[in-house]
Design an enzyme around this catalytic site. Structure first.
Site, PDB file in Angstrom:
ATOM      1  N   CYS A 154      70.469  14.309  39.345  1.00 52.74           N
ATOM      2  CA  CYS A 154      70.557  12.860  39.343  1.00 52.74           C
ATOM      3  C   CYS A 154      69.172  12.301  39.642  1.00 52.74           C
ATOM      4  O   CYS A 154      68.287  13.014  40.111  1.00 52.74           O
ATOM      5  CB  CYS A 154      71.578  12.370  40.358  1.00 52.74           C
ATOM      6  N   HIS A 201      64.261  20.047  48.488  1.00 51.00           N
ATOM      7  CA  HIS A 201      64.121  19.215  47.297  1.00 51.00           C
ATOM      8  C   HIS A 201      62.791  18.473  47.341  1.00 51.00           C
ATOM      9  O   HIS A 201      62.730  17.312  47.734  1.00 51.00           O
ATOM     10  CB  HIS A 201      65.298  18.238  47.243  1.00 51.00           C
ATOM     11  N   CYS A 225      63.219  12.238  40.625  1.00 53.04           N
ATOM     12  CA  CYS A 225      63.650  13.613  40.903  1.00 53.04           C
ATOM     13  C   CYS A 225      63.661  14.524  39.682  1.00 53.04           C
ATOM     14  O   CYS A 225      63.729  15.744  39.827  1.00 53.04           O
ATOM     15  CB  CYS A 225      65.032  13.613  41.549  1.00 53.04           C
ATOM     16  N   GLY A 255      66.965   8.688  41.034  1.00 56.37           N
ATOM     17  CA  GLY A 255      66.978   7.386  41.684  1.00 56.37           C
ATOM     18  C   GLY A 255      66.932   6.229  40.706  1.00 56.37           C
ATOM     19  O   GLY A 255      66.330   6.337  39.630  1.00 56.37           O
TER      20      GLY A 255
END
Length: 398
Positions: free
Chosen positions: A384, A354, A94, A386
Site C-alpha cells: 500500500c 520497513h 512506500c 500513502g
C-alpha cells in the site's frame, strides 16, 4: 515505426541488513548505504562494463536532508561508478523501490537501455520525524471533507481499515506474532544470508591520552525480528493512533534503515556477458484508492498486475506483501482470497522493518533469493502507499 517490446531480466540483487530506527545504522548515512549496495550488485557480474549502465534509478520516500540532492547520482559516484553513468531519484512513497525496478525494466523493454540498476535507500534515523523536515500541507485539503484523508496519519488509515473490514485486535496481534516467528526462523536457517551484503559500521570513540579508537562492527543480520513475541506480550501494548483503537506498535511495521539494489539486463546483454538471469520482469501496476483507507491499495493493484502478466492469482507461489500494518495486510488477503501460506513465508515488515522507499527493492532481493532456493515459479511484490494507492509487481523465476 513501433518497437517490439523485449524482455527485461534481473541478473543480480542484494541488500543491506535492515536496522531498527536509531539502531545499528543510526550513524550511517543513506547515501553511503546506497553506495554500498550499488558497488555490491555491480560486483556480482564479473566483467561488467559499468559504462554500459544506462541509468541508476533510486527510490526514496523522503528525498531530503542526508538523502536529498538527488541521492541516486551522489550514491553512484560514491560507489565508484563512472562519471558517464546518470542517476535519478524517484518518489512514490512506500512503493518507490518497486517503482524503480519497474521503471528500469521499462527502459530495457522499450529498447532504450541494455543494462540498468534499480535501487532504494532510506534512513528513518536521520529524519527528525516520519514526515520529514518540514510538513506543509495545502490548506485546501481541509476545505472539503472528501480530501481530509490526505492529511490522515498512516496509523489512522490502518484504524479505518480495521473498522471497515472488521479486523480484530487479536487477529492483528496473532498476525504480528507469526511475522516475527517466520522471520526469526528464516534468520536461524540462513535464508537471508545470500541476499545480504554485510555492512561494516565504524565508530570513533575517545581513547587514552587524547587518542581516538576506531571500533568496527560487521552488520549482517536484520535487527528487527522479535522471536519471543507472543499474543499475550503484544496484547499489553496500548493503541497509538486512536484511544479506543486496535493498531499498536507491535502490529505495525517498524521504522527502519536500509538499502537494496537490483541489476537488470536485456536479452542481448545477458548473452554478451554470459550471465544466467534469476528472473524475468513480468508486469507492474499501480492504482488509487480513497486516502483514508490507503492500506487496501493492493486490492486494486494486484488484479491489474496479474492481468498484465497473463497469469491468475492461483499461479503465484511466493508473495511479498508489505506489512505496513497487520490490519491492512489481513484485509488485503481477505478481500482477494489470497492463501496466507504464500504470503511473507520469511516474515514481513512488522518483523523485518520497513525503510520506506527502499522496501520494494529489499523485498525484490528477498524474492530473487527465494527463486534461487525454491521451486517457486511466479512471485509478486505488493504494498500500500500513502495518500491512497497500491502497487504490485510480478516476476517469473528462470
Amino acid at each position: 515505426m513501433s518497437k517490439q517490446i523485449q524482455e527485461a531480466y534481473i541478473v543480480a540483487a542484494t541488500r543491506t541488513p535492515v536496522a531498527k530506527r536509531n539502531g545499528m545504522f543510526r550513524n550511517v548515512r543513506p547515501d553511503d548505504m546506497l553506495a554500498h549496495v550499488l558497488a555490491a550488485v555491480v560486483a556480482k557480474v564479473p566483467g561488467l562494463d559499468a559504462h554500459e549502465i544506462g541509468d541508476v534509478i533510486v527510490g526514496c520516500a523522503m528525498p531530503e536532508a542526508e538523502q536529498g540532492m538527488n541521492v541516486a547520482r551522489i550514491g553512484l559516484l560514491l560507489a565508484g561508478l563512472p562519471n558517464s553513468v546518470p542517476g535519478i531519484t524517484i518518489n512514490r512513497f512506500c512503493s518507490s523501490g518497486l517503482q524503480a525496478v519497474a521503471d528500469a525494466a521499462a527502459r530495457i523493454r522499450l529498447g532504450e537501455a541494455e543494462v540498468m540498476i534499480a535501487a532504494g535507500t532510506e534512513s528513518m534515523s536521520v529524519m527528525p520525524q516520519i514526515m520529514g523536515n518540514k510538513i506543509s500541507l495545502n490548506p485546501a485539503i481541509f476545505a472539503k471533507e472528501e480530501n481530509l484523508g490526505i492529511a490522515f496519519g498512516m496509523g489512522l488509515t490502518a484504524e479505518k481499515v480495521a473498522q471497515q473490514w472488521q479486523i480484530s485486535r487479536d487477529e492483528q496481534d496473532a498476525f504480528a506474532v507469526q511475522s516475527n516467528q517466520r522471520a526469526a526462523a528464516a534468520i536461524a536457517a540462513g535464508a537471508f544470508r545470500d541476499e545480504i551484503t554485510p555492512y561494516t559500521v565504524r565508530t570513533h570513540v575517545p581513547g587514552d591520552g587524547g587518542t581516538v579508537r576506531v571500533s568496527e562492527r560487521i552488520c549482517d543480520t536484520d535487527e528487527g525480528p522479535r522471536g519471543d513475541a507472543t499474543v499475550q506480550s503484544l496484547g499489553k501494548l496500548k493503541p497509538v493512533f486512536a484511544a479506543r483503537g486496535s493498531v499498536t506498535a507491535g502490529n505495525s511495521s517498524q521504522m527502519s534503515d536500509g538499502a537494496g539494489a537490483v541489476l537488470l539486463m536485456s536479452e542481448a546483454a545477458v548473452k554478451r556477458y554470459g550471465v544466467t538471469p534469476i528472473a524475468r520482469f513480468c508486469s507492474y501496476s499501480v492504482a488509487g484508492v480513497p486516502p483514508e483507507i490507503m492500506g487496501i491499495g493492493p486490492v486494486e493493484a494486484i488484479p491489474r498486475a496479474l492481468k498484465a502478466a497473463g497469469i491468475s492469482q492461483g499461479d503465484l507461489d511466493w508473495i511479498e506483501l508489505n506489512e505496513a500494518f497487520a490490519a491492512q495486510a489481513i484485509a488485503v488477503m481477505r478481500q482477494l482470497g489470497i492463501d496466507p501460506a504464500k504470503v511473507n513465508p520469511q516474515g514481513g515488515a512488522i518483523a523485518l522493518g520497513h525503510p520506506l522507499g527502499a522496501t520494494g527493492v529489499i523485498r525484490a532481493a528477498t524474492l530473487m533469493s527465494a527463486f534461487q532456493r525454491t521451486p517457486a515459479r511466479y512471485g509478486m511484490i505488493s504494498m500500500c502507499i500513502g495518500t491512497g494507492m497500491g502497487a504490485a509487481g510480478v516476476f517469473e523465476r528462470l
